[in-house]
Motif scaffolding. Structure first.
Motif, PDB file in Angstrom:
ATOM      1  N   VAL A 177      67.987  -3.317 -30.542  1.00  0.00           N
ATOM      2  CA  VAL A 177      67.002  -3.124 -29.734  1.00  0.00           C
ATOM      3  C   VAL A 177      66.201  -4.531 -29.642  1.00  0.00           C
ATOM      4  O   VAL A 177      65.781  -5.009 -30.312  1.00  0.00           O
ATOM      5  N   VAL A 178      66.097  -4.724 -28.297  1.00  0.00           N
ATOM      6  CA  VAL A 178      65.411  -5.985 -27.870  1.00  0.00           C
ATOM      7  C   VAL A 178      63.943  -5.685 -27.368  1.00  0.00           C
ATOM      8  O   VAL A 178      63.783  -4.972 -26.528  1.00  0.00           O
ATOM      9  N   LEU A 179      63.063  -6.441 -28.038  1.00  0.00           N
ATOM     10  CA  LEU A 179      61.574  -6.062 -27.817  1.00  0.00           C
ATOM     11  C   LEU A 179      61.022  -7.316 -27.122  1.00  0.00           C
ATOM     12  O   LEU A 179      61.291  -8.364 -27.510  1.00  0.00           O
ATOM     13  N   TYR A 180      60.088  -7.182 -26.234  1.00  0.00           N
ATOM     14  CA  TYR A 180      59.247  -8.251 -25.689  1.00  0.00           C
ATOM     15  C   TYR A 180      57.796  -7.762 -25.479  1.00  0.00           C
ATOM     16  O   TYR A 180      57.562  -6.636 -24.854  1.00  0.00           O
ATOM     17  N   LEU A 181      57.076  -8.448 -25.879  1.00  0.00           N
ATOM     18  CA  LEU A 181      55.507  -7.915 -25.701  1.00  0.00           C
ATOM     19  C   LEU A 181      55.215  -6.389 -26.186  1.00  0.00           C
ATOM     20  O   LEU A 181      54.576  -5.815 -25.391  1.00  0.00           O
ATOM     21  N   GLY A 182      55.816  -6.142 -27.186  1.00  0.00           N
ATOM     22  CA  GLY A 182      55.708  -4.801 -27.514  1.00  0.00           C
ATOM     23  C   GLY A 182      56.516  -3.687 -27.068  1.00  0.00           C
ATOM     24  O   GLY A 182      56.151  -2.540 -27.294  1.00  0.00           O
ATOM     25  N   ARG A 183      57.365  -3.890 -25.907  1.00  0.00           N
ATOM     26  CA  ARG A 183      58.044  -2.888 -25.187  1.00  0.00           C
ATOM     27  C   ARG A 183      59.582  -3.129 -25.337  1.00  0.00           C
ATOM     28  O   ARG A 183      60.012  -4.400 -25.543  1.00  0.00           O
ATOM     29  N   VAL A 184      60.372  -2.202 -25.505  1.00  0.00           N
ATOM     30  CA  VAL A 184      61.865  -2.373 -25.580  1.00  0.00           C
ATOM     31  C   VAL A 184      62.194  -2.595 -24.185  1.00  0.00           C
ATOM     32  O   VAL A 184      62.140  -2.110 -23.186  1.00  0.00           O
ATOM     33  N   MET A 185      63.122  -3.803 -24.086  1.00  0.00           N
ATOM     34  CA  MET A 185      63.740  -3.984 -22.803  1.00  0.00           C
ATOM     35  C   MET A 185      64.866  -3.590 -22.737  1.00  0.00           C
ATOM     36  O   MET A 185      65.592  -3.277 -21.588  1.00  0.00           O
TER      37      MET A 185
END
Ligand SMILES: Nc1ncnc2c1ncn2[C@@H]1O[C@H](COP(=O)(O)OP(=O)(O)OP(=O)(O)O)[C@@H](O)[C@H]1O
Ligand SMILES: [Mg+2]
Length: 316
Positions: free
Chosen positions: A222-230
């Motif tokens: 699971v890839v996160l960026y700024l608190g969201r799943v990309m």
């Protein structure tokens, strides 16, 4: 069958100190994250510093309460459990941190530290049980009387793992468990975790900013960026063919990568003031004006493989 762990649209905001009379600004550490971990599965959680990985790990174990959304463990909403029912569940979910020294009391023998956890959960906590826990991670019965500072960093992480596994959890949240260790020591700890996983059928939420470590450990990522799943999907598929521009950029930036370099614009925005629409758009080389309008919904691109980007014309 329900998942072992399931997060449904979980968010966690932190109130920042207010300035003057304005309402306290909110830092959005985790936003609308849905993910699940099946029994015996290892899910790797990746993302840059500040992307919300540790916050998510703590939410999963209810060491933090969500601002919104639901955390289910073995089919039960953790928010609805009584204090005693939650304590009983805690036995089944444990955490290992980056710095084992910080999580071990320097004045207590390691045998004492393990016995303490067993006692806390009302389990037998004599020398025999402590020995079983120590042997599981490659330490000896005689080590029980020693103090944390008498061990190397790698051995201390083994002790932290022994303590976490003493209550026979079904889920282990491992937050950067090898990041503080020398590379030569890392391999031993990763092999230990792999072995324990096979032996105990342990599921893990394995948090790391190091993609090579995640690739070695995880079934799914699971890839996160700024608190969201990309993006989320089978580890092999995501590494072979990333579908989200951010995942492609992360993979390209990893040491030893053969992927074409991808330059991201600017800096990571502050989670106290995230961009509208897609949070990644301010750094994305493929952003369109439409990306500012709406938060992209995750969509399925292959079996069990989802990503949150409106573009489907990219060859990454
Ligand atoms: N208790 C808190 N109060 C205020 N802000 C917090 C708190 N805990 C975390 N944050 C903020 O939430 C965001 C996400 O933090 P988190 O520690 O989850 O990131 P991370 O992905 O684990 O980063 P790292 O790789 O550095 O460990 C950061 O901006 C952080 O400053
Ligand atoms: Mg962290």
């Amino acid at each position: 069958m329900s998942a072992l762990l399931e997060l449904r649209a979980v968010s966690r905001h932190f109130a920042l100190p207010r300035r003057g009379f304005a309402p306290a600004p909110m830092l959005r550490a985790v936003q609308q994250v849905s993910l699940s971990v099946q029994a015996g599965e290892v899910v790797g959680l990746v993302g840059e510093s500040g992307s919300g990985k540790s916050t998510l790990g703590r939410l999963a174990l209810r060491l933090l309460t969500p601002s919104a959304g639901t955390v289910m463990f073995e089919g039960d909403d953790l928010a609805t459990l009584s204090r005693s029912a939650l304590r009983a569940r805690r036995r089944a979910m444990q955490m290992v941190f980056q710095d084992p020294f910080a999580s071990l009391n320097p004045r207590r023998s390691i045998g004492g530290a393990i016995a303490e956890v067993l006692a806390l959960h009302g389990l037998p906590h004599g020398a025999a049980e402590v020995t079983v826990a120590l042997r599981r991670v490659g330490l000896e019965a005689g080590d029980a009387v020693r103090r944390p500072r008498q061990f190397s960093g790698g051995q201390r992480q083994r002790i932290a793992i022994a303590r976490a596994l003493a209550t026979q959890p079904r889920l282990l949240v491992a937050d950067e468990p090898v990041s503080a260790l020398d590379v030569s020591v890392q391999a031993g700890i990763l092999a230990l975790l792999q072995g324990l996983r096979a032996e105990l059928g342990l599921a893990m939420l394995f948090i790391s900013h190091d993609l090579r470590v995640v690739e070695a450990m995880a079934d799914r990522i699971v890839v996160l960026y700024l608190g969201r799943v990309m993006e989320s999907g089978p580890a092999r598929a995501v590494f072979a063919q990333p579908r989200h521009p951010y995942t492609a950029a992360l993979l390209a930036a990893a040491p030893g990568s053969h992927r074409p370099a991808m330059t991201l614009g600017g800096e990571i925005p502050s989670p106290a003031d995230p961009p509208s629409g897609c949070v990644f758009r301010t750094r994305c080389p493929f952003a369109l004006p439409a990306c500012a309008a709406e938060v992209p919904l995750p969509r399925t691109v292959a079996p069990q493989h989802e990503m949150a980007c409106i573009r489907d014309d990219l060859a990454l």
